[in-house]
Design an enzyme around this catalytic site. Structure first.
Site, mmCIF file in Angstrom:
data_model
loop_
_atom_site.group_PDB
_atom_site.id
_atom_site.type_symbol
_atom_site.label_atom_id
_atom_site.label_comp_id
_atom_site.label_asym_id
_atom_site.label_seq_id
_atom_site.Cartn_x
_atom_site.Cartn_y
_atom_site.Cartn_z
ATOM 1 N N SER A 1 -54.098 -45.472 58.555
ATOM 2 C CA SER A 1 -54.659 -45.933 59.825
ATOM 3 C C SER A 1 -53.995 -45.327 61.058
ATOM 4 O O SER A 1 -54.452 -45.561 62.184
ATOM 5 C CB SER A 1 -54.583 -47.457 59.903
ATOM 6 N N GLU B 1 7.652 -18.633 59.974
ATOM 7 C CA GLU B 1 6.941 -17.648 59.162
ATOM 8 C C GLU B 1 7.492 -16.225 59.274
ATOM 9 O O GLU B 1 7.354 -15.448 58.348
ATOM 10 C CB GLU B 1 5.454 -17.649 59.543
#
Length: 756
Positions: A454, A176
Site C-alpha cells: 500500500s 629505538e
C-alpha cells in the site's frame, strides 16, 4: 715449464674473469637497489585511506539539544570528562552547564582553531553559548564513521616532522636508535653485539636494526629473517642515507611504522595512532601518552593497552626511564608521567563503531565522480550528512522490535531496514541495513527489493488529485467488489484486508483506510500510464510493469527507492535526490567536489497539499491511527504497507524535520506475521518519538480553500452538523450544494430527557 705457466695463466684468468663477473653483478645489484631507493623514497606516495566523517554537531542558542545527546556525542568523539578542562578533547559537565575544549579541525570550509566553549542547556534547548570570540555558532569536530581503504587495508594520517612533539621524537630515538644522528644507516657496534648473541644461541635470533633499517624493512622488504635479506636491508639503508636527510628518514619512519590493528584496518604512523588510542591530535598528547606510542613500536599487539594494560604500563615506564638515562627527557617530567594511567580512550567509541550500511551509500554515490584507487590512496576527507544520534536510535529501535519477535517461529528470521532523511534537503542522516547493524554484508536498505504494498497507493491518489476538476478529497468513489479482465483472459479481483465491501466512500477515506477495491477501481479509471508517470515523477527510476496490480503495490522496490519516492511528497512536490555526501576535500584542505541540494518542482503545491492532508488522516483515523497514542500531540503524515500473507511490513512517513522508511520481513520471503501497523509503524514511531523535533505544519497554499462537507456523502455542510468534516479543496472545486442541519429535534430531545 711453459705448459705449467700456461696452466697457471689460464687458472688466474678464470679467477679474474669470475671475480670480474661477480664485481659486475654486485655493481648491477647495487645500482638496481640504488635506483629503487633513489626513485621512490623522496616521491613516496603512501596509500592513504579516505576518511568519512559524520555531520558536525552544530551548537547555537535555541538549537534543540539534550544533555544526554550531548554526552553521547562527546563520548563517541572520545572526549575525556574531567574536573578541570585544560586541553583539547576534555569536557566538564556540571548539571546543565557544560564546558568543552574543542580540538582544532579542518572542516570543508575552514580550519577551525581549538577553542573552549561553555554551553547551558534548558528544557532540551541551548539557552546560552559562550566562547572566546563570542561566535553565534560553534561546531564539534565530526565523528569519523569509516574509511575507504587500499587493498592491503593500511590506514594512516600523514604528519610532517614539525607536527610531531620534540619529546616524542626524543623518546623514540632514545629507545629505538640512540645513535641515529651519528651513523650512516647501520650500526657497526650493534651488528657486532647481535653477531655475538646469535653465535651464543646458535641461530639468527637477534637483529641490529637502526631506525633507517626498520624503515627500509617496512617500506621495501619482507619480514623474513635471513642473512641475505638482512644484508640487503643494510645495503639499502646505506644507500638511503646517501640520498635522504635524517629529517626525511625520521619523518618517513613516523608515517610508516605499524602501531595497531582496528579490525581489518591496520594502524600505521603516529598521526593515526594518536587518534586511534587517545582521540587527540599528536601535538595534544601528554608525555605519558607519547611514551605509550613509543612502547607500541616494539610490538603493537604484545603491548596493546586494552588487552594487556599491565604489560603496556610497565613498558611505557621503561621507555620513560630509558629516555631519562639517555638524557632525552627531564627526570621530573618522567616521574610525573609515570604517575599517570594509560589514559587511552574507550575502545568501543568513535573509531571502533561500524556503520557499514551508510558507508555503502557513500561509496555508491562517489562512484560517479571518483576512481576507486583515488578514494583508497589519496587521503581524501569525505563529509557526509550522517547523524550518529539518529543512527543510534534507528539501530536500537529496529533491533528491539526484531528481538521482541524472536520467540515466534514465524519471526525467527525477522530482518529489517531503516532509511532516515531530511524532507527539505534530501540529506540521508541514517541507514540501518539489517538486524546485525555492524555487519558489512547484505544491505537490505539499499539492495533488498521487496513488494511495497500500500505504500504505492499515494501515487494513485496523487494522480487523481492532479485532476482537481474531476477528483477532490470529498469525491465519493466505490469500494464495492471489483473485478477486472486482463489481456490474457484472466481476471483480477482484489479484496480488502478486512474482506468487507464499504460501498461509496470519500476519496480521502479510501486512502486513509487503505481500501484495495476502491484504489484498484480508481487506478483503472485514471489509466496505468498516468499512474506510472506519477511514480516516475516522484523519483522512482526502476522499471515497473504496467499491470493493474501496481495500484496496490505489486512492484519491487528497495527501501532507498521508497524513501526517494516519499521525499518528493514530504518536500511539498519538489524532487530532491537523496544525498549522503556534502563535500569531498583533499589532503591539503581544498574542496574537490561539493554536493549542493538539487531541487526540481515536479508537482503543483495544491495537489501535494491535499495528498498530504489525506496522509495525515491515515495517522488520525486510518491504518496508522495507533500513532495517536504512540506520538500524542505530534502531527505527522504517512502510510502503512502490508503485502500478501504478511510477508512485508512497511511504514513511510514524515514530520517537518524528518522522514523515515521502515521495512520488516524475512529474507526467504516467508510470512512473518506483522502488518505495517503492528510492525514497521512501531519502529518508525520509536525513532520519531526520540529524534523528531518539528511536527508537521501542513500550511495550505493560496489557491487552496478549507470547506466543510458531510463525512459520508461529501456534499457541502455547515460546520455545526453532526457528520461535518473540514477538507481542503483547490479554490473553485469545493461543493456548491450545502446540507443545512436543524438543531430543533436535538433541543426537544434534550428537554424531554431533562424533564423526565
Amino acid at each position: 715449464m711453459l705448459h705449467k705457466y700456461t696452466s697457471i695463466h689460464k687458472y688466474l684468468s678464470k679467477r679474474w674473469t669470475a671475480l670480474l663477473v661477480l664485481i659486475i653483478i654486485a655493481i648491477g645489484i647495487l645500482l638496481y637497489l640504488d635506483s629503487i631507493v633513489n626513485s621512490t623514497f623522496k616521491d613516496k606516495q603512501w596509500s592513504v585511506a579516505s576518511t568519512v566523517y559524520a555531520r558536525p554537531l552544530e551548537i547555537y542558542e535555541g538549537s534543540p539539544l539534550t544533555l544526554a545527546d550531548l554526552r553521547e556525542e562527546m563520548t563517541l568523539l572520545g572526549y575525556h570528562f574531567v574536573r578541570h578542562v585544560n586541553k583539547p578533547g576534555e569536557a566538564l559537565i556540571d548539571r546543565n552547564k557544560i564546558t568543552i575544549f574543542i580540538p582544532e579541525f579542518q572542516f570543508s570550509d575552514e580550519l577551525a582553531a581549538a577553542q573552549k566553549i561553555r554551553v547551558t542547556l534548558n528544557n532540551g534547548f541551548v539557552s546560552t553559548l559562550e566562547s572566546k570570540d563570542n561566535t553565534a555558532l560553534v561546531r564539534l569536530q565530526p565523528l569519523v564513521i569509516g574509511g575507504i581503504y587500499p587493498s592491503h587495508n593500511e590506514d594512516r594520517i600523514l604528519v610532517q616532522l614539525d607536527d610531531v612533539p620534540a619529546s616524542l621524537q626524543s623518546m623514540l630515538l632514545a629507545v629505538e636508535d640512540k645513535d641515529f644522528y651519528d651513523h650512516y644507516g647501520i650500526s657497526v657496534r650493534g651488528i657486532a653485539r647481535a653477531m655475538v648473541a646469535n653465535i651464543k644461541k646458535g641461530g639468527f635470533s637477534q637483529g641490529a636494526s637502526t631506525l633507517t633499517q626498520q624503515l627500509i624493512k617496512n617500506y621495501y622488504l619482507t619480514p623474513e629473517r635471513t642473512l641475505i635479506r638482512k644484508a640487503q636491508e643494510a645495503l639499502m639503508a646505506l644507500l638511503l642515507e646517501l640520498h635522504a636527510s635524517k629529517a626525511d628518514i625520521l619523518e618517513g619512519y613516523m608515517n610508516e611504522i605499524y602501531l595497531g590493528q582496528d579490525g581489518p584496518r591496520a594502524i600505521h604512523g603516529f598521526g593515526l595512532a594518536s587518534q586511534y588510542y587517545f582521540k587527540k591530535n599528536l601535538m595534544d598528547l601528554s608525555i605519558s601518552q607519547q611514551a605509550l606510542l613509543v612502547t607500541l613500536v616494539r610490538g603493537a599487539s604484545y603491548y596493546n593497552p586494552w588487552r594487556n594494560p599491565e604489560r603496556a604500563l610497565k613498558r611505557r615506564n621503561l621507555v620513560l626511564d630509558i629516555a631519562v638515562r639517555e638524557n632525552r627527557l627531564e627526570a621530573d617530567l618522567a616521574e610525573l608521567a609515570k604517575q599517570e594511567p594509560l589514559d587511552v580512550g574507550d575502545r568501543n567509541a568513535g573509531s571502533n563503531k561500524r556503520y557499514p550500511a551508510y558507508l555503502d551509500l557513500v561509496r555508491k554515490q562517489l562512484q560517479d565522480d571518483y576512481k576507486a584507487e583515488d578514494l583508497s590512496s589519496n587521503g581524501l576527507s569525505i563529509f557526509t550528512h550522517f547523524n550518529p544520534l539518529i543512527q543510534e536510535t534507528a539501530e536500537s529501535s529496529l533491533v528491539k522490535m526484531i528481538d521482541k519477535h524472536k520467540q515466534s517461529d514465524d519471526s525467527a528470521s525477522l530482518q529489517g531496514a531503516v532509511i532516515v532523511t531530511q524532507p527539505n534537503t534530501g540529506a540521508v542522516t541514517a541507514i540501518v541495513g539489517g538486524s546485525n547493524t555492524q555487519y558489512a554484508g547484505f544491505n537490505r536498505a539499499i539492495d533488498a527489493r521487496r513488494q511495497i504494498g500500500s505504500l504505492m497507493k499515494p501515487a494513485v491518489y496523487l494522480t487523481a488529485l492532479e485532476k482537481s476538476e474531476q477528483y477532490t478529497l470529498a469525491t465519493p468513489i466505490s469500494d464495492a467488489a471489483y473485478e477486472q479482465k486482463l489481456a490474457n483472459g484472466d481476471s483480477w479481483a482484489p479484496k480488502n484486508y478486512d474482506l468487507k465491501d464499504h460501498g461509496d466512500v470519500l476519496l480521502y477515506k479510501a486512502l486513509a483506510h487503505s481500501y484495495n477495491q476502491a484504489t484498484a477501481r480508481l487506478g483503472n479509471e485514471l489509466g496505468l500510464d498516468n499512474i506510472l508517470s506519477t511514480i516516475k515523477r516522484l523519483g522512482v527510476d526502476s522499471d515497473i510493469p504496467a499491470v493493474p496490480a501496481i495500484t496496490l503495490g505489486a512492484a519491487e522496490l528497495s527501501p532507498l527507492e521508497v524513501a526517494q519516492m516519499y521525499q518528493t511528497i514530504s518536500s511539498g512536490g519538489f524532487y530532491t535526490p537523496l544525498l549522503a555526501i556534502s563535500s569531498v576535500v583533499d589532503a591539503q584542505g581544498e574542496v574537490l567536489t561539493s554536493y549542493p541540494i538539487d531541487i526540481q518542482k515536479r508537482f503543483n503545491s495544491s495537489s501535494i497539499y491535499t495528498l498530504r492532508h489525506a496522509l495525515q488522516a491515515v495517522t488520525h483515523e486510518g491504518s496508522a491511527k495507533a500513532l495517536q497514542w504512540l506520538l500524542p500531540d505530534f502531527a505527522v503524515a504517512g502510510k502503512t504497507g502490508t503485502t500478501n500473507d504478511l510477508r512485508d511490513s512497511w511504514f513511510a512517513g514524515f514530520s517537518d524535520d524528518m522522514q523515515a522508511v521502515v521495512w520488516l520481513g524475512r529474507d526467504d520471503n516467508k510470512t512473518m506475521g506483522l502488518t505495517g501497523s503492528s510492525g514497521a509503524l512501531r519502529v518508525w514511531a520509536d525513532i520519531f518519538k526520540a529524534r523528531a523535533h518539528q511536527p508537521l505544519q501542513n500550511v495550505p497554499p493560496k489557491n487552496v480553500t478549507l470547506s466543510w462537507v458531510d463525512g459520508e456523502s461529501g456534499v457541502g455542510s455547515e460546520d455545526r452538523c453532526d457528520n461535518a468534516i473540514q477538507l481542503p479543496f483547490v479554490s473553485g472545486t469545493q461543493p456548491e450544494e450545502e446540507i443545512r442541519c436543524s438543531t430543533t429535534d436535538k433541543v426537544m430531545d434534550w428537554f424531554r430527557n431533562f424533564t423526565n
